[in-house]
Design a protein around this motif. Sequence first.
Motif, short mmCIF file in Angstrom:
data_model
loop_
_atom_site.label_atom_id
_atom_site.label_comp_id
_atom_site.label_asym_id
_atom_site.label_seq_id
_atom_site.Cartn_x
_atom_site.Cartn_y
_atom_site.Cartn_z
N HIS A 2 0.67 -1.19 0.10
CA HIS A 2 -0.07 0.21 -0.02
C HIS A 2 0.73 1.39 0.06
O HIS A 2 0.47 2.15 -0.51
CB HIS A 2 -1.02 -0.14 1.02
N GLU A 3 1.85 1.23 0.76
CA GLU A 3 2.71 2.45 0.80
C GLU A 3 3.52 2.83 -0.62
O GLU A 3 3.49 4.00 -1.15
CB GLU A 3 4.03 2.26 1.71
N ARG A 6 0.62 4.19 -2.94
CA ARG A 6 0.35 5.53 -2.44
C ARG A 6 1.60 6.69 -3.13
O ARG A 6 1.12 7.68 -3.52
CB ARG A 6 0.20 5.69 -1.00
N ALA A 7 2.75 5.92 -3.05
CA ALA A 7 3.97 6.90 -3.45
C ALA A 7 3.85 7.03 -4.99
O ALA A 7 4.46 8.05 -5.51
CB ALA A 7 5.25 6.41 -3.13
N GLN A 32 -9.29 2.42 0.98
CA GLN A 32 -9.10 1.54 2.17
C GLN A 32 -10.16 0.48 2.08
O GLN A 32 -10.10 -0.62 2.94
CB GLN A 32 -9.14 2.40 3.57
#
Length: 58
Positions: A2-3, A6-7, A32
């Motif tokens: 997920h990180e 998002r990046a 989410q």
Amino acid sequence: MHELIRAYLLATLVTHSSNGLNANHIPLHLSQSPAPYGALQGPYSPSESIVWRNFRWH
């Protein structure tokens, strides 16, 4: 994962059409829900996008 998503919100969608392979960059949003993994959401409608018109559903 997920990180990372998002990046780097710009995804590459690769499809195959009668003209060969097509690569298209599309912006995505990671929602989410539904838990626990979430869902990727993008701004494209199958009826309006050349990306989806060239996509072969197998």
